[in-house]
Every structure is written in structure tokens, then in C-alpha cells.
Design an enzyme around this catalytic site. Sequence first.
Site, PDB file in Angstrom:
ATOM      1  N   ARG A  74       0.853  -1.186   0.000  1.00  0.00           N
ATOM      2  CA  ARG A  74       0.000   0.000   0.000  1.00  0.00           C
ATOM      3  C   ARG A  74       0.891   1.239   0.000  1.00  0.00           C
ATOM      4  O   ARG A  74       1.658   1.449   0.934  1.00  0.00           O
ATOM      5  CB  ARG A  74      -0.895  -0.014   1.247  1.00  0.00           C
ATOM      6  CG  ARG A  74      -1.691   1.251   1.413  1.00  0.00           C
ATOM      7  CD  ARG A  74      -2.644   1.216   2.613  1.00  0.00           C
ATOM      8  NE  ARG A  74      -3.291   2.501   2.689  1.00  0.00           N
ATOM      9  CZ  ARG A  74      -3.227   3.335   3.730  1.00  0.00           C
ATOM     10  NH1 ARG A  74      -2.594   2.989   4.827  1.00  0.00           N
ATOM     11  NH2 ARG A  74      -3.818   4.519   3.674  1.00  0.00           N
ATOM     12  N   HIS A 118      -2.875  10.887   1.048  1.00  0.00           N
ATOM     13  CA  HIS A 118      -2.285  10.637   2.368  1.00  0.00           C
ATOM     14  C   HIS A 118      -1.597  11.938   2.796  1.00  0.00           C
ATOM     15  O   HIS A 118      -0.390  11.977   3.027  1.00  0.00           O
ATOM     16  CB  HIS A 118      -1.330   9.443   2.306  1.00  0.00           C
ATOM     17  CG  HIS A 118      -1.061   8.807   3.638  1.00  0.00           C
ATOM     18  ND1 HIS A 118      -1.181   7.448   3.865  1.00  0.00           N
ATOM     19  CD2 HIS A 118      -0.667   9.337   4.826  1.00  0.00           C
ATOM     20  CE1 HIS A 118      -0.864   7.174   5.123  1.00  0.00           C
ATOM     21  NE2 HIS A 118      -0.544   8.306   5.731  1.00  0.00           N
ATOM     22  N   GLU A 163      -7.401   8.389   6.544  1.00  0.00           N
ATOM     23  CA  GLU A 163      -7.651   8.995   7.853  1.00  0.00           C
ATOM     24  C   GLU A 163      -8.205  10.423   7.790  1.00  0.00           C
ATOM     25  O   GLU A 163      -7.554  11.369   8.245  1.00  0.00           O
ATOM     26  CB  GLU A 163      -6.365   8.961   8.683  1.00  0.00           C
ATOM     27  CG  GLU A 163      -5.786   7.580   8.865  1.00  0.00           C
ATOM     28  CD  GLU A 163      -4.686   7.529   9.935  1.00  0.00           C
ATOM     29  OE1 GLU A 163      -4.225   8.589  10.372  1.00  0.00           O
ATOM     30  OE2 GLU A 163      -4.315   6.413  10.345  1.00  0.00           O
ATOM     31  N   ASN A 289      -7.118   1.650  10.092  1.00  0.00           N
ATOM     32  CA  ASN A 289      -5.803   1.806  10.705  1.00  0.00           C
ATOM     33  C   ASN A 289      -5.997   1.740  12.206  1.00  0.00           C
ATOM     34  O   ASN A 289      -6.698   2.574  12.785  1.00  0.00           O
ATOM     35  CB  ASN A 289      -5.175   3.153  10.333  1.00  0.00           C
ATOM     36  CG  ASN A 289      -4.906   3.254   8.829  1.00  0.00           C
ATOM     37  OD1 ASN A 289      -4.999   2.260   8.108  1.00  0.00           O
ATOM     38  ND2 ASN A 289      -4.565   4.442   8.378  1.00  0.00           N
ATOM     39  N   TYR A 291      -4.127   1.375  16.012  1.00  0.00           N
ATOM     40  CA  TYR A 291      -2.879   1.452  16.768  1.00  0.00           C
ATOM     41  C   TYR A 291      -3.050   1.236  18.267  1.00  0.00           C
ATOM     42  O   TYR A 291      -2.186   0.669  18.915  1.00  0.00           O
ATOM     43  CB  TYR A 291      -2.197   2.812  16.540  1.00  0.00           C
ATOM     44  CG  TYR A 291      -1.602   2.926  15.160  1.00  0.00           C
ATOM     45  CD1 TYR A 291      -0.350   2.395  14.885  1.00  0.00           C
ATOM     46  CD2 TYR A 291      -2.315   3.516  14.120  1.00  0.00           C
ATOM     47  CE1 TYR A 291       0.202   2.463  13.615  1.00  0.00           C
ATOM     48  CE2 TYR A 291      -1.771   3.593  12.844  1.00  0.00           C
ATOM     49  CZ  TYR A 291      -0.517   3.060  12.589  1.00  0.00           C
ATOM     50  OH  TYR A 291       0.010   3.117  11.336  1.00  0.00           O
ATOM     51  N   GLU A 348      -3.335  -0.295   8.228  1.00  0.00           N
ATOM     52  CA  GLU A 348      -2.135   0.069   8.985  1.00  0.00           C
ATOM     53  C   GLU A 348      -2.246  -0.513  10.384  1.00  0.00           C
ATOM     54  O   GLU A 348      -3.303  -0.434  11.014  1.00  0.00           O
ATOM     55  CB  GLU A 348      -1.981   1.594   9.158  1.00  0.00           C
ATOM     56  CG  GLU A 348      -1.619   2.350   7.921  1.00  0.00           C
ATOM     57  CD  GLU A 348      -1.456   3.856   8.166  1.00  0.00           C
ATOM     58  OE1 GLU A 348      -1.157   4.252   9.316  1.00  0.00           O
ATOM     59  OE2 GLU A 348      -1.647   4.608   7.206  1.00  0.00           O
TER      60      GLU A 348
END
Length: 440
Positions: A74, A118, A163, A289, A291, A348
Site C-alpha cells: 500500500r 495521504h 484517515e 488503521n 494502533y 495500517e
Amino acid sequence: MNFPNDFLWGTATASYQIEGAALEDGRGECIWTRFSHTPGNVLNGDTGDVACDHYHRYESDIALMADMGVPAYRFSISWPRVIPAGTGAPNSAGLDFYDRLVDQLLEANIRPFATLYHWDLPQALQDRGGWENPDVVQWFVDYARLMGERLGDRVKDWMTLNEPWVVAFLGNYTGEHAPGKQDLKAAYQVAHHLLLAHGEAVPVIRQAVPDARVGIVLNLNYVDAASDSEADQQAARRHEGYANRWFLDPVFKGHYPPDMVDWLGDTLDGIDLEAVKVAAVPTDFMGINYYTRNMFAHDDTGDFKTRTVHPDHDRYTKMNWEIYPEGLTKLLVQVTEEYSPNKLYITENGAAFDDPAPINGVVEDTDRVDYLKAHFEAGSAAIAQGVPLAGYFVWSFMDNFEWAWGYTRRFGIVHVDYATQARVPKRSALLLQEMIKQQA
Ligand code: FCB
């Protein structure tokens, strides 16, 4: 761990974080060029001017990915590299770069996943109001069409935005990211235009790209309350509304979350809330994504009357993000129950730690290996609970420019020596290789 046979493993990067060649071959300035060159915005005054020099080293970088046997990659396209002024004349040298990149990926048998945005908006467009200007929707659609027509014979997997919450709120509310504004009203305008841009771009990509698979990428952390008290539960619910549901609801249900619309009141003045229904355009997948977990308590101050609480233990990464793999399973299950997505990818997941120096050609990044293993397991657990998780992209292929943190935060599974641009795989790269082998 148990993954289906066709489960897709990959790594991820983003243009501004790795390419460098910031003003070479006709690339226009982007908002991160301007922002990082403005003193005080990025730690140590770091910029993405050189970054990993991937613009010149893409061949050896892809060769390294091929050695690792990574089936998917990606990457993102730098809008100002292909259209320096953001609108109007394309830059053929920039387009050629992505042609070469894609050709080489395909030669190496690596499936390209392209992200259109991005975060590196052309500065020329920021000078015209950027994402606050309603015209940005058309600017983005034209850019999406250009790229679809150019790469669509070879690139079938497309992501519109990475995002949008970060773009809108870190860029325009907290000001930690480019363009560095601190204006909540402006941030909601930006969020709205991002959602419209996604909705309008999807059919245009489909038109330009035969057999396209298109989706959007959201950053979704797992949100928890600091206690069982009603006030803390409400605070957590509000944060979830602010960070997650403000995007999930439009994309899947075609409207903003009513509780947040009430809460925000006249902050939303001037936004045609109904128009967001266009964001519910059918897609082929959603990228998540993930985290960390975010925990909240009620607080009497601030726009959302919430206060972040850091659970008292030592499981934190170098970003001070809590290590909470269970959150990935819970989040995936929640999203599946609430929104019934047809297909999800982790686009991600990864972590920054202080890695030891490379010894004998490998970096022993034990912390990252543990982090990734635990999260792979969490993904596998979600699949067992019926989540349509189809693939997993580790952030990141290599250490890179971590936005406001500059080069001080390393997320790579490949180590980069910025002085020499030497790449050295970390133990975590070998872990990913093992996962891929088990798949075969
Ligand atoms: C995400 C970004 C990515 C990277 C990771 C650590 O929010 O999409 O570019 O910075 O965080």
C-alpha cells in the site's frame, strides 16, 4: 493463529513520508513542505525533503520487498508530484514515476494498493482555501480521474482518503499537522468536504478503472470509558462520536451521528449536513488503521468535555500509545455488528520503539515483534468471530518521516540509516515473512 488461505499480507507507506525529492522533476510544494519548513512545527526541524529518498531508490526498495515475499504493498500518490498546482496541467515526470513504481511492483508479483490522499495537499490549493473550499471536491475528483486513467490498467485496488479525521482535526483543530490551523468550525468544514470528495470520487474511479476495487481508510482506535460512571461513559461515547462515528456513520449510513450533531450545535452552521449522504456510495472494502485504545473521563472544560486517561501500566509504545491488542478484536467486532461491512482490511498497524542498532545485518526489535504478533492474533480472533477481515498491512515497510515527530519515531520493519540511506531488515520483517510463508 488462523487466517483464511486467501488472506492478504502487505506493508504500507505514504508518499510524503518516504519519497523525498521534494521539489524535483517538477513536483509542486505540498502543505507538509510548507509546514515542516516553518520553525516550531516538526521536532528537530525535520522535513520530508529527502526522507528515505525512495523517489530514487524505489527499485531497490521493491527488490527488498520482493525478497521478503510480501504479496501486497500500500503506497500513496503525491498529488503535487502529478499535478503541481493541484489543478490543471499534469506533470509527466511525476506520472512517469508512478508508472515505473507500479510496473516494477507487478514484475515483482506485488499487488499495488494505491491511496490517493495521504495528507500531501498541493500548497497551491491550500492557498485557495484547501479542504475548506467547497471546490476541493471537484479538484479531488479530477485528480482521481487522472490517476485512474493513468494507472487503472494495472492498479485495481484504490483508496480515496487516508484517515480523514486526522486530516480534518489534527490539521485544523489541534494544529499539530499541516496546515496547522486551530479552528473547530473550519475542521468540520474540512471533514465535510473530505466525505463529499470520497463519495464523488468512487464512481469516477470505477469509470476510469475496469474492475476497480475501491474503499476509504479510517483511523479507528478502540474507545473505552475510564469508569462505569454515567458521566465517563457519556464522555467515551462523545469521543467515539467525534473520532470514529463522524466518519463511519456517513460512509455506511449516509448521515452524521445525531447525538454529535446535537452536541455541536452552531459549530456546524453553514454545512449542508444532508449532502453527506453521497459518502454512503457503495464500496468494495473499508480500510482500518488501528494502533491503540483511547480512554476517556468526563471533564468540565473543553469543546467535548472529555479528558484522556492513561491506564497505569507500562505497556506503551514510544508514541505513548497504549499497547492494547484486545482493542483490535473488539473494534473489528463492533464495526461489523454496527455497520455490516462487506470486507475489511487492516490498512495500517504497527508501533514505534527505540530499536537497538543493527548487528550482523539484523535489528532485534523484540518489542515490535511482540506488538505485531499480539495484533495478528487479535485479527485472527476477530475472523473467528465472523469479522470479514481480508488482509493486513503492517505500518510501515521502512522507518520514515513521522509527521510532527520527524525522524525520531521509527515504525519500520526495515531499518533506515538516514545518513547513508542503507536499509537493514528488522526481526519484525522476518516475522511478517513467516506469516506469509504459513499462508502459502
Ligand atoms: C497513521 C498515519 C501514518 C503513520 C502512522 C503511524 O495515522 O496514517 O502515516 O504516521 O499513523
